[in-house]
Design a protein around this motif. Structure first.
Motif, PDB file in Angstrom:
ATOM      1  N   LYS A 168       0.601  -1.695   0.258  1.00 40.16           N
ATOM      2  CA  LYS A 168       0.120  -0.065   0.400  1.00 40.16           C
ATOM      3  C   LYS A 168       0.823   1.231  -0.203  1.00 40.16           C
ATOM      4  CE  LYS A 168      -4.386   1.591   2.293  1.00 40.16           C
ATOM      5  NZ  LYS A 168      -4.871   1.332   3.287  1.00 40.16           N
ATOM      6  N   ARG A 169       2.292   1.251   0.674  1.00 44.71           N
ATOM      7  CA  ARG A 169       2.969   2.260   0.971  1.00 44.71           C
ATOM      8  C   ARG A 169       3.264   2.800  -0.474  1.00 44.71           C
ATOM      9  NH1 ARG A 169       6.610   0.544   4.417  1.00 44.71           N
ATOM     10  NH2 ARG A 169       5.345  -0.408   5.770  1.00 44.71           N
ATOM     11  N   GLU A 170       4.237   1.851  -1.223  1.00 47.83           N
ATOM     12  CA  GLU A 170       4.540   1.209  -2.549  1.00 47.83           C
ATOM     13  C   GLU A 170       3.571   1.872  -3.695  1.00 47.83           C
ATOM     14  OE1 GLU A 170       5.694  -2.226  -4.077  1.00 47.83           O
ATOM     15  OE2 GLU A 170       7.419  -2.662  -2.212  1.00 47.83           O
ATOM     16  N   LEU A 171       2.297   1.908  -3.401  1.00 44.70           N
ATOM     17  CA  LEU A 171       0.810   2.474  -4.486  1.00 44.70           C
ATOM     18  C   LEU A 171       0.400   3.663  -3.642  1.00 44.70           C
ATOM     19  CD1 LEU A 171      -1.101  -0.983  -4.867  1.00 44.70           C
ATOM     20  CD2 LEU A 171      -0.108   0.205  -6.071  1.00 44.70           C
ATOM     21  N   LYS A 172       0.738   3.965  -2.431  1.00 43.72           N
ATOM     22  CA  LYS A 172       0.299   5.212  -1.910  1.00 43.72           C
ATOM     23  C   LYS A 172       0.275   6.794  -3.284  1.00 43.72           C
ATOM     24  CE  LYS A 172       0.198   7.987   1.801  1.00 43.72           C
ATOM     25  NZ  LYS A 172      -0.415   9.715   1.096  1.00 43.72           N
ATOM     26  N   SER A 173       1.152   7.315  -3.589  1.00 42.27           N
ATOM     27  CA  SER A 173       0.947   8.621  -5.017  1.00 42.27           C
ATOM     28  C   SER A 173      -0.667   7.842  -5.703  1.00 42.27           C
ATOM     29  CB  SER A 173       2.191   8.693  -5.512  1.00 42.27           C
ATOM     30  OG  SER A 173       2.395   7.519  -5.636  1.00 42.27           O
ATOM     31  N   GLU A 174       0.386   6.503  -6.427  1.00 42.70           N
ATOM     32  CA  GLU A 174      -0.856   6.516  -7.626  1.00 42.70           C
ATOM     33  C   GLU A 174      -2.760   5.963  -6.739  1.00 42.70           C
ATOM     34  OE1 GLU A 174      -0.766   2.348 -10.125  1.00 42.70           O
ATOM     35  OE2 GLU A 174       1.504   2.889  -9.273  1.00 42.70           O
ATOM     36  N   LEU A 175      -2.917   5.290  -5.520  1.00 41.03           N
ATOM     37  CA  LEU A 175      -3.232   6.032  -5.006  1.00 41.03           C
ATOM     38  C   LEU A 175      -4.344   7.305  -4.864  1.00 41.03           C
ATOM     39  CD1 LEU A 175      -3.670   2.580  -2.571  1.00 41.03           C
ATOM     40  CD2 LEU A 175      -4.875   2.955  -4.552  1.00 41.03           C
ATOM     41  N   ASP A 176      -3.081   8.187  -4.093  1.00 38.86           N
ATOM     42  CA  ASP A 176      -3.527   9.347  -4.251  1.00 38.86           C
ATOM     43  C   ASP A 176      -4.316  10.432  -5.027  1.00 38.86           C
ATOM     44  OD1 ASP A 176      -3.092   9.059  -0.882  1.00 38.86           O
ATOM     45  OD2 ASP A 176      -1.562  10.009  -0.611  1.00 38.86           O
ATOM     46  N   ALA A 177      -3.506   9.726  -5.823  1.00 39.48           N
ATOM     47  CA  ALA A 177      -3.589  10.441  -7.682  1.00 39.48           C
ATOM     48  C   ALA A 177      -5.419   9.824  -7.473  1.00 39.48           C
ATOM     49  CB  ALA A 177      -3.225  10.332  -8.359  1.00 39.48           C
ATOM     50  N   LEU A 178      -5.650   9.193  -7.978  1.00 38.57           N
ATOM     51  CA  LEU A 178      -6.889   8.555  -8.025  1.00 38.57           C
ATOM     52  C   LEU A 178      -7.610   9.334  -7.678  1.00 38.57           C
ATOM     53  CD1 LEU A 178      -8.792   6.372 -10.065  1.00 38.57           C
ATOM     54  CD2 LEU A 178      -8.451   4.844  -7.970  1.00 38.57           C
ATOM     55  N   ALA A 179      -7.698   8.613  -6.147  1.00 38.34           N
ATOM     56  CA  ALA A 179      -8.631   9.339  -5.144  1.00 38.34           C
ATOM     57  C   ALA A 179      -9.210  11.151  -5.388  1.00 38.34           C
ATOM     58  CB  ALA A 179      -8.467   9.277  -4.011  1.00 38.34           C
ATOM     59  N   GLU A 180      -7.836  12.065  -5.978  1.00 42.20           N
ATOM     60  CA  GLU A 180      -8.374  13.052  -5.978  1.00 42.20           C
ATOM     61  C   GLU A 180      -8.772  13.572  -7.252  1.00 42.20           C
ATOM     62  OE1 GLU A 180      -7.752  16.897  -4.783  1.00 42.20           O
ATOM     63  OE2 GLU A 180      -7.091  14.910  -3.205  1.00 42.20           O
ATOM     64  N   LYS A 181      -8.156  12.398  -8.719  1.00 44.01           N
ATOM     65  CA  LYS A 181      -9.150  12.704  -9.397  1.00 44.01           C
ATOM     66  C   LYS A 181     -10.675  12.421  -9.733  1.00 44.01           C
ATOM     67  CE  LYS A 181      -9.014  10.740 -13.877  1.00 44.01           C
ATOM     68  NZ  LYS A 181      -8.400   9.037 -14.874  1.00 44.01           N
ATOM     69  N   THR A 182     -11.017  10.978  -9.116  1.00 47.53           N
ATOM     70  CA  THR A 182     -12.588  10.701  -8.551  1.00 47.53           C
ATOM     71  C   THR A 182     -13.250  11.791  -8.167  1.00 47.53           C
ATOM     72  OG1 THR A 182     -11.863   8.604  -8.461  1.00 47.53           O
ATOM     73  CG2 THR A 182     -13.975   8.901  -7.234  1.00 47.53           C
ATOM     74  N   LYS A 183     -12.448  12.932  -7.144  1.00 48.47           N
ATOM     75  CA  LYS A 183     -13.393  14.083  -6.194  1.00 48.47           C
ATOM     76  C   LYS A 183     -13.355  14.794  -6.869  1.00 48.47           C
ATOM     77  CE  LYS A 183     -12.309  11.958  -1.217  1.00 48.47           C
ATOM     78  NZ  LYS A 183     -11.033  11.635  -0.469  1.00 48.47           N
TER      79      LYS A 183
END
Ligand code: ZN
Length: 190
Positions: A168-183
């Protein structure tokens, strides 16, 4: 009719699904639309939350996936999973068994993101289909994995919750970017 797939960051993905007490025509229509949406996106499973409805409803179809086989038993007899697909699972209940198995998982709500997830290798499923008939079977392989992944969605649990903290730590930036895009997309819609 194809529906919009909700992506990570959309609050509906965190909602626990309500039990379906009556299979009204709207539910049958939703099931048909969920199949259209899942096949179009080439997924093996789709939960109602992923198309914006917090309900205890998921569809699964593992046909055609030969590199990750599925097993299925009905009333203690081994059956060909291909013959029983697709599955509509309403108000499903699971009993997990077997050893823990780790394999790659993806999710239509997390485009392009894949990670190894550990889950029990076998599952016993009891549910209702869209005709109101009881569905009971035992699953192994990919089908067991898919059913558990979809069942999680119905409780508001996402596969990132089951990732190793390191992954999850490795994927954090991708996950944060996706959540931001969705919001941002949700804000624009309002
Ligand atoms: Zn998913």
């Amino acid at each position: 009719m194809k529906l919009e797939i909700r992506t990570y960051g959309d609050p509906v993905l965190r909602q626990k699904g309500a039990r379906i007490e009556k299979i009204a025509p709207e539910i049958k229509k939703l099931v048909a639309d969920m199949f259209d949406t899942m096949y179009d996106a080439r997924g093996v499973g789709l939960a109602a939350q992923q198309v914006g409805h917090a309900l205890q409803l998921t569809v699964v179809d593992v046909r055609g996936i030969k590199d990750r086989p599925s097993t299925m038993q009905v009333n203690g007899k081994t059956v060909d999973p291909e013959a029983l697909m697709p599955l509509v699972l309403i108000n499903p209940e699971l009993k997990l068994s077997g050893e823990t198995f780790t394999g790659a998982e993806g999710c239509l709500s997390f485009p392009e993101i894949f990670a190894d997830i550990s889950r029990p290798s076998e599952v016993e499923v009891t549910a209702m289909d869209e005709k109101g008939h009881q569905v009971s079977f035992r699953a192994g392989g990919l089908l067991a994995k898919a059913v558990q992944h979809e069942f999680d969605h119905l409780q508001g649990i996402l596969f990132i919750d089951r990732m190793k903290s390191e992954t999850k730590r490795e994927l954090k930036s991708e996950l944060d970017a996706l959540a931001e895009k969705t919001k941002l997309a949700l804000k624009k819609k309002k």
